[in-house]
Motif scaffolding. Structure first.
Motif, short mmCIF file in Angstrom:
data_model
loop_
_atom_site.label_atom_id
_atom_site.label_comp_id
_atom_site.label_asym_id
_atom_site.label_seq_id
_atom_site.Cartn_x
_atom_site.Cartn_y
_atom_site.Cartn_z
N ILE A 19 0.84 -1.19 0.00
CA ILE A 19 0.00 0.00 0.00
C ILE A 19 0.88 1.24 0.00
O ILE A 19 1.76 1.38 0.85
CB ILE A 19 -0.93 0.04 1.24
CG1 ILE A 19 -1.68 -1.28 1.42
CG2 ILE A 19 -1.88 1.22 1.14
CD1 ILE A 19 -2.68 -1.58 0.33
N ASP A 20 0.66 2.14 -0.95
CA ASP A 20 1.41 3.39 -1.09
C ASP A 20 2.92 3.15 -1.09
O ASP A 20 3.67 3.71 -0.26
CB ASP A 20 1.03 4.39 0.00
CG ASP A 20 -0.34 5.01 -0.23
OD1 ASP A 20 -0.78 5.06 -1.40
OD2 ASP A 20 -0.97 5.46 0.75
N GLU A 68 -2.60 2.41 -4.39
CA GLU A 68 -2.32 3.78 -3.98
C GLU A 68 -3.59 4.45 -3.49
O GLU A 68 -4.66 4.27 -4.09
CB GLU A 68 -1.75 4.58 -5.15
CG GLU A 68 -0.33 4.22 -5.48
CD GLU A 68 0.32 5.25 -6.39
OE1 GLU A 68 1.55 5.20 -6.51
OE2 GLU A 68 -0.39 6.09 -6.96
N THR A 69 -3.44 5.24 -2.44
CA THR A 69 -4.59 5.96 -1.91
C THR A 69 -4.89 7.23 -2.71
O THR A 69 -6.02 7.72 -2.68
CB THR A 69 -4.36 6.35 -0.44
OG1 THR A 69 -3.11 7.06 -0.33
CG2 THR A 69 -4.32 5.11 0.45
N HIS A 70 -3.89 7.75 -3.43
CA HIS A 70 -4.11 8.94 -4.26
C HIS A 70 -2.85 9.20 -5.07
O HIS A 70 -1.84 8.51 -4.91
CB HIS A 70 -4.45 10.16 -3.40
CG HIS A 70 -3.36 10.59 -2.46
ND1 HIS A 70 -2.93 9.81 -1.41
CD2 HIS A 70 -2.61 11.73 -2.41
CE1 HIS A 70 -1.97 10.44 -0.76
NE2 HIS A 70 -1.75 11.59 -1.35
N SER A 97 -7.03 4.71 -8.04
CA SER A 97 -8.32 5.41 -7.96
C SER A 97 -8.83 5.83 -9.34
O SER A 97 -8.08 6.33 -10.17
CB SER A 97 -8.18 6.65 -7.09
OG SER A 97 -9.38 7.40 -7.09
N VAL A 112 -12.93 -0.37 -1.02
CA VAL A 112 -12.57 1.00 -1.37
C VAL A 112 -13.59 1.98 -0.80
O VAL A 112 -14.80 1.78 -0.91
CB VAL A 112 -12.49 1.16 -2.90
CG1 VAL A 112 -12.15 2.61 -3.27
CG2 VAL A 112 -11.47 0.20 -3.49
N SER A 124 -8.76 10.94 -3.90
CA SER A 124 -8.30 10.21 -2.72
C SER A 124 -9.26 9.10 -2.30
O SER A 124 -10.47 9.30 -2.22
CB SER A 124 -8.13 11.19 -1.56
OG SER A 124 -7.79 10.51 -0.37
N SER A 150 -9.54 5.43 0.45
CA SER A 150 -8.99 4.67 1.57
C SER A 150 -9.35 3.21 1.35
O SER A 150 -10.28 2.88 0.60
CB SER A 150 -9.57 5.18 2.90
OG SER A 150 -9.23 6.54 3.12
N THR A 163 -5.61 5.01 5.38
CA THR A 163 -6.21 6.30 5.09
C THR A 163 -5.37 7.21 4.20
O THR A 163 -5.83 8.28 3.79
CB THR A 163 -6.50 7.06 6.40
OG1 THR A 163 -5.29 7.12 7.19
CG2 THR A 163 -7.60 6.36 7.20
N GLY A 164 -4.15 6.81 3.89
CA GLY A 164 -3.32 7.66 3.05
C GLY A 164 -3.14 9.03 3.67
O GLY A 164 -2.77 9.18 4.83
#
Length: 470
Positions: free
Chosen positions: A29-30, A54-56, A79, A114, A124, A126, A144-145
């Motif tokens: 994640i990220d 990726e969260t954003h 996203s 998601v 964005s 999560s 939560t990024g």
């Protein structure tokens, strides 16, 4: 289920690996740009890297998602929220799944749901994790990024301040309030895994604790306690620090796709002959990573002092030109880490490293004086002295030395033409670390009558010097 977190202290950035121990599949994640830690963990634990999410679209570091897709063929979960301005543009030849609010995907027997959480950015999202392989039907936690941090929420003004997208700060603050209301409906026991910790410029008051829970944040996070949308927006936008200039570059890089890194060997010059070919070249910046006091005692003319400390990466992104090649003066054992630090924010054009011992071979070295508060007091009110405070705006407004002029370090080079070359320049920050960088930057730009207040504004206050407030 297997879980591990990773922390880059120079970027205050968290990334995570989750794996299903039954199937051996793992997701990151990220991911940071340096994917080595994830590869090493997977190899050690016997997992196969099959996915990255990726969260954003990140603004503060280069994502490692494309590198993982290129090197290991992982599937990317990205996203598909936001308008056309916030869509990934590099997925055509990769295994990528674009996801929206409510979508669910599985990594082995681990479920990820998601949740669209705009505010920091329009796209964005999560990820809510449920360990179904462990027999649970209840979610365990949420990634939560840059949405909810420990003690704070993500800032909504970066797109406007750093990327120049006008009007997005107010709309982002409004969206953030709505996202927070959704977040507050989650179970109190849910673990919160944020994208950043204290020291990140993605929020103004992030906590240093690496994890939290929804319930704890509801009880203690100012943003979750504020019931008035108007007051929430006002507080969220108030006193946000200046976003580093490189954030605009990162946003573009992560949107169109970072370049894939190759394992090329960068030369290490151990003689002046090897270094000289890079000196005085318009397309080359020479960075000296020695500590400020050593640099002040003697350095090659035109070089910039960026000591390799916790603040190195941030200020490299602020002041270095992405279009120029870099030559780094550093000890050989530091070169690997320095390279990864620069590449983490997209500064990939490293032409060479050079030994600090080469500096002593230069016939004529440049110097500057580190002065104390007593020496500053003796001259700061003189007409031929120009004191520069390079701290951030909030620091300046809280109190500054009388007669000082504010030129924040990140914008210092842009102010060069407006500074008086017929006066002595005295530079200071809070403690002397940033001013060492600023002093070298000005000296490289032709300001030779220059001094650095080594103890900074903290030293000035300690000596009971008068201060002014903005």
């Amino acid at each position: 289920m297997f879980f591990r977190s990773y922390f880059d202290e120079k970027l205050a950035q968290y990334s995570y690996m989750v794996a299903c121990q039954k199937t051996g599949e793992a997701i990151v994640i990220d991911p940071a740009r340096d994917i080595t830690p994830y590869v090493e963990t997977a190899r050690k634990e016997g997992f196969q890297l099959t996915a990255a999410a990726e969260t954003h679209i990140h603004a503060d570091f280069v994502s490692g998602a494309r590198q993982l897709a290129n090197d290991y063929g992982v599937t990317l979960y990205l996203s598909d929220e936001g308008d056309e301005n916030w869509k990934y543009q590099y997925t055509d030849n990769l295994s990528a799944k674009l996801v929206k609010d409510g979508d669910v995907f599985m990594i082995g027997n681990v479920e990820f749901k998601v949740m669209h959480t705009p505010g920091h950015t329009p796209e964005s999202i999560s990820f809510i994790l449920t360990d179904k392989g462990g027999g649970s039907e209840e979610p365990m936690g949420i990634f939560t990024g840059d949405f909810v941090f420990v003690g704070d929420v993500g800032r909504p003004d970066l797109l406007e301040k750093a990327a120049g997208v006008k009007g997005t700060a107010d709309s982002g603050a409004s969206q953030m309030f709505d996202s927070v209301q959704k977040f507050k409906q989650l179970p109190d026991y849910l673990i919160v895994w944020p994208g950043h910790g204290a020291g990140s410029a993605c929020g103004k008051s992030l906590g240093a604790v690496p994890i939290s829970t929804v319930g704890y944040e509801k009880a203690n996070n100012w943003a979750l306690k504020e019931e008035s949308k108007e007051e929430f927006q006002k507080e969220l936008l108030k006193d946000q620090p200046e976003p580093p200039k490189y954030f605009a570059v990162m946003k573009k890089v992560n949107k169109i796709g970072p370049s894939v890194l190759a394992n090329e060997t960068i030369p290490y010059e151990e003689s002046l002959d090897g270094l000289e070919k890079y000196l005085n070249q318009d397309d080359v910046i020479v960075i000296d990573t020695r500590n400020g006091s050593e640099f002040a005692q003697g350095h090659i003319e035109g070089t910039i002092n960026l000591p390799y400390t916790k603040i190195f990466t941030n200020w490299a992104g602020w002041i270095l030109d992405y279009d120029k090649k870099l030559v780094i003066i550093a000890e050989k054992e530091q070169t690997h880490d320095i390279q990864h630090s620069l590449e983490s924010i997209g500064l990939d054009k490293i032409a060479a490293f050079a030994s600090p011992r080469v500096v002593s071979e230069v016939p004529s070295l440049e110097k500057y004086a580190n002065i104390d508060v007593k020496q500053l007091k003796a001259q700061y009110e003189k007409d031929d002295v120009y004191v520069i405070d390079i701290r951030q705006q909030q620091e300046w407004e809280a109190g500054h030395i009388p007669t000082a002029h504010h030129h924040m370090l990140g914008y210092l080079e842009e102010a060069v033409d407006s500074l008086p070359k017929d006066k002595k320049i005295i530079v200071h920050c809070q403690s002397g670390a940033r001013s060492a960088i600023g002093t070298s930057l000005l000296q490289a730009n032709g300001f030779k009558n220059i001094e650095n207040l080594a103890s900074g504004f903290a030293g000035w206050k300690k000596e009971n010097g008068p201060i002014e407030k903005a």
